[in-house]
Design an enzyme around this catalytic site. Structure first.
Site, mmCIF file in Angstrom:
data_model
loop_
_atom_site.group_PDB
_atom_site.id
_atom_site.type_symbol
_atom_site.label_atom_id
_atom_site.label_comp_id
_atom_site.label_asym_id
_atom_site.label_seq_id
_atom_site.Cartn_x
_atom_site.Cartn_y
_atom_site.Cartn_z
ATOM 1 N N LYS A 20 27.106 6.667 -37.262
ATOM 2 C CA LYS A 20 27.900 5.484 -37.639
ATOM 3 C C LYS A 20 28.977 5.240 -36.597
ATOM 4 C CE LYS A 20 31.827 7.813 -39.031
ATOM 5 N NZ LYS A 20 33.058 7.862 -38.257
ATOM 6 N N SER A 114 27.748 14.376 -41.706
ATOM 7 C CA SER A 114 27.731 13.687 -43.006
ATOM 8 C C SER A 114 26.403 12.988 -43.232
ATOM 9 C CB SER A 114 28.846 12.634 -43.069
ATOM 10 O OG SER A 114 30.084 13.216 -42.789
ATOM 11 N N ASP A 147 33.144 10.683 -45.585
ATOM 12 C CA ASP A 147 32.345 9.514 -45.181
ATOM 13 C C ASP A 147 30.872 9.634 -45.583
ATOM 14 O OD1 ASP A 147 31.660 11.270 -43.228
ATOM 15 O OD2 ASP A 147 32.448 10.108 -41.553
#
Ligand code: C5P
Length: 304
Positions: A20, A114, A147
């Site tokens: 991300k 994550s 996250d």
């Protein structure tokens, strides 16, 4: 929810775990639990890790291998934590072998750990006798990392609280940005997220929540172009400690008219490339000249 499965056969599933970038990251204060309140817009990109998960009949929990990154093969890896939580919650017990092909550099603000953990939860749901419901996956994800829940949400999303309160950004905007070319670049050093937040806390240099939410609203309603919307409060402590970021950012701005940003707590940065941009190799040369040939540099695009 999202689709991460690349390949499925009996007792085996292969999943993608995208990186991300934070298009917008405002830190609006420190909380009593030691975390910080955020208002951040996250986008997934086409660079990512791959997990191959094999169900074994015997008990034995999780066996994780990560060729080339053996230091990640530990029980405190977020993948192992995700699998343990999934077993605890489901009451099932069998063995799972996970082979992780790492493309996202660790400690780079790209959410690799994550994202891997969330893909592991989705893989467990696929291999299990029963699958856990979506709201339970969100709950487990938020326990694993701030996250993580954003990786369960398709498209662009806004995350608030410590990062775990997630909502999708208007679908038309996600569609419009999907396919946007991005250059990721990172010096040959990783940053600890906790250290970067601690650096910001020492300066107490927080954004107002009101300003942050207004900015998101203006951008989402089409009144603020993306180049003006890009923001990251964590650049303050990072640029102060690591003096080599700003001069390179300035050079990129001057030579290419592009404004790069730090992603999350760094050390990765990203630049949104204008459509038809044909100077990627010059831009890469500039980065290598400034930060050396061990820098991570990768072109990719925003995905849903
Ligand atoms: O949640 P996660 O384990 O990814 O966070 C790593 C560290 O980053 C936390 O221990 C905390 O020091 C810092 N952090 C924070 N505020 C957030 C997210 C992370 O202070 N919203």
């Amino acid at each position: 929810m999202i689709e991460r499965i690349k390949h499925r056969s009996k007792n085996t599933v292969e999943l993608f775990a995208p990186a991300k970038i934070n298009l917008f990251l405002a830190v609006t204060g420190k909380r009593e639990d030691g975390y910080h309140d955020l208002c951040t817009v996250l986008a997934k990109v086409s660079v990512g890790d791959t997990l191959e998960m094999k169900r074994r009949d015997k008990n034995g929990g999780v066996k994780l291998s990560c060729p080339g990154f053996e230091e990640l093969e530990t029980s405190d890896n977020l993948i192992s934590q995700a699998v343990d939580k999934w077993f605890q919650q489901s009451g099932e017990s069998w063995g799972v072998e996970i082979s992780l092909k790492k493309k996202i550099p660790p400690m780079s603000g790209l959410g690799g750990g994550s994202s891997d953990a969330v893909s592991a939860l989705l893989g467990m749901n696929e291999l299990g006798d029963d699958s856990l419901p979506e709201d339970m996956l969100y709950h487990l994800a938020s326990e694993i990392g701030s996250d993580c829940p954003s990786f369960l949400t398709a498209g662009l999303c806004l995350a608030e609280g410590r990062g775990e309160q997630v909502r999708s950004i208007k679908e038309s905007l996600s569609q419009q940005i999907s396919g946007q070319k991005v250059l990721l670049f990172r010096p040959d050093i990783g940053f600890s997220t906790a250290d970067v937040y601690a650096g910001l806390a020492r300066k107490k240099s927080y954004s107002s929540k009101d300003w942050a939410l207004k900015s998101v609203k203006s951008w989402e309603s089409g009144n603020l172009p993306i180049e003006k919307f890009l923001h990251n409060d964590l650049e303050i402590p990072v640029f102060e400690k690591h003096r080599y970021f700003l001069p390179l950012f300035e050079q990129i701005k001057q030579q290419f008219g592009i404004h790069p940003r730090l992603s999350g707590s760094g050390s990765s940065c990203f630049a949104l490339l204008p459509s038809g941009f044909d100077q990627v190799s010059h831009l890469k040369d500039l980065i290598i000249n400034a930060w050396g040939d061990k820098s991570f540099i990768q072109t990719c695009e925003i995905i849903n």
